[in-house]
Design an enzyme around this catalytic site. Structure first.
Site, PDB file in Angstrom:
ATOM      1  N   SER A   1       0.833  -1.210   0.000  1.00  6.78           N
ATOM      2  CA  SER A   1       0.000   0.000   0.000  1.00  6.78           C
ATOM      3  C   SER A   1       0.867   1.259   0.000  1.00  6.78           C
ATOM      4  O   SER A   1       0.507   2.282  -0.602  1.00  6.78           O
ATOM      5  CB  SER A   1      -0.939   0.008   1.208  1.00  6.78           C
ATOM      6  OG  SER A   1      -0.213  -0.050   2.418  1.00  6.78           O
ATOM      7  N   TYR A   2       2.024   1.181   0.661  1.00  9.51           N
ATOM      8  CA  TYR A   2       2.970   2.302   0.687  1.00  9.51           C
ATOM      9  C   TYR A   2       3.484   2.579  -0.722  1.00  9.51           C
ATOM     10  O   TYR A   2       3.506   3.730  -1.181  1.00  9.51           O
ATOM     11  CB  TYR A   2       4.110   1.956   1.631  1.00  9.51           C
ATOM     12  CG  TYR A   2       5.271   2.915   1.616  1.00  9.51           C
ATOM     13  CD1 TYR A   2       5.225   4.128   2.299  1.00  9.51           C
ATOM     14  CD2 TYR A   2       6.447   2.599   0.940  1.00  9.51           C
ATOM     15  CE1 TYR A   2       6.304   5.001   2.297  1.00  9.51           C
ATOM     16  CE2 TYR A   2       7.527   3.459   0.936  1.00  9.51           C
ATOM     17  CZ  TYR A   2       7.449   4.661   1.606  1.00  9.51           C
ATOM     18  OH  TYR A   2       8.526   5.528   1.599  1.00  9.51           O
ATOM     19  N   TYR A   3       3.874   1.536  -1.444  1.00 14.10           N
ATOM     20  CA  TYR A   3       4.365   1.711  -2.805  1.00 14.10           C
ATOM     21  C   TYR A   3       3.266   2.193  -3.747  1.00 14.10           C
ATOM     22  O   TYR A   3       3.519   3.006  -4.642  1.00 14.10           O
ATOM     23  CB  TYR A   3       4.974   0.409  -3.324  1.00 14.10           C
ATOM     24  CG  TYR A   3       6.373   0.163  -2.825  1.00 14.10           C
ATOM     25  CD1 TYR A   3       7.425   0.988  -3.212  1.00 14.10           C
ATOM     26  CD2 TYR A   3       6.652  -0.889  -1.959  1.00 14.10           C
ATOM     27  CE1 TYR A   3       8.714   0.771  -2.758  1.00 14.10           C
ATOM     28  CE2 TYR A   3       7.935  -1.120  -1.493  1.00 14.10           C
ATOM     29  CZ  TYR A   3       8.961  -0.291  -1.902  1.00 14.10           C
ATOM     30  OH  TYR A   3      10.239  -0.506  -1.450  1.00 14.10           O
TER      31      TYR A   3
END
Length: 214
Positions: A128-130
């Site tokens: 989700s961060y990427y």
């Protein structure tokens, strides 16, 4: 140049504010969420404003009054869930871009992450961060802003060396947060970084030389 630092209370953001304050050509405006953070900065003679990336674009545009550029180093942090990552790292970043366009602030630097532009290399643990970084980067590239996207490698709290590797080529490695902050400040007026994304690791080249030969 008067520079709004978004995420000024973060680990990189604090260092960016310090280096801007120490520079002769720029002055910082620290954007923070809590009044005690604002008061602490003002005791150090640093201009500070209260705002939240979950505020409206109109409210964020007001914070940009009198500002010449933005360095966005905010992040939801490793202890939050995917929902907060999308609200801060993605939607918060895009709202600040829209606010900059609305306020007529052209220069915008974004601290991203190495590999964010390469889906095949994304770690499942922090996917989700990427995703957030990927689409925030894309939004900035497609904006009208004079942008720079800095994609640092693994962040470490070792002392900065002032020597880096900055390239549009892709490699894995690490880099001290201190050097990321220095590169961000050096990039503000380095024309070779304009409308460009690049990767950043520790290296053997001085920061000034590295940003000016991109």
């Amino acid at each position: 140049m008067k520079v709004l630092v978004v995420g000024a209370n973060g680990q990189i953001g604090q260092k960016i504010v310090k280096h801007i304050q120490e520079s002769e050509e720029h002055s910082p405006v620290a954007m923070v969420r809590k009044n005690e953070q604002k008061e602490r900065l003002e005791k150090e003679w640093i201009d500070a404003v209260l705002a939240n990336l979950e505020d409206s674009v109109d409210d964020l545009a007001k914070v940009l009054s009198g500002v010449d550029g933005v360095i966005f180093s905010a992040g939801s942090g490793g202890s939050t869930g995917a929902d907060k990552t999308l609200l801060i790292d993605l939607d918060g970043a895009i709202k600040m871009m829209e606010a900059a366009e609305q306020a007529g602030v052209d220069r915008f630097l974004l601290i991203s992450a190495i590999g964010a532009d390469k889906r095949e290399n994304w770690s499942e643990e922090i996917k989700s961060y990427y995703v957030a970084k990927y689409y925030a980067d894309k939004a900035l590239e497609n904006s009208s802003l004079n942008y720079t996207i800095i994609r640092p490698g693994a962040l470490v709290n070792e002392p900065g060396t002032g020597k880096v590797w900055a390239s549009t080529d892709f490699e894995y490695g690490k880099v001290p947060r201190e050097d990321v902050a220095r590169v961000a400040v050096a990039s503000l007026t380095a024309e070779p970084t304009y409308r460009k994304a690049f990767n950043l690791l520790s290296g053997e080249t001085s920061i000034e030389e590295a940003v000016n030969r991109l």
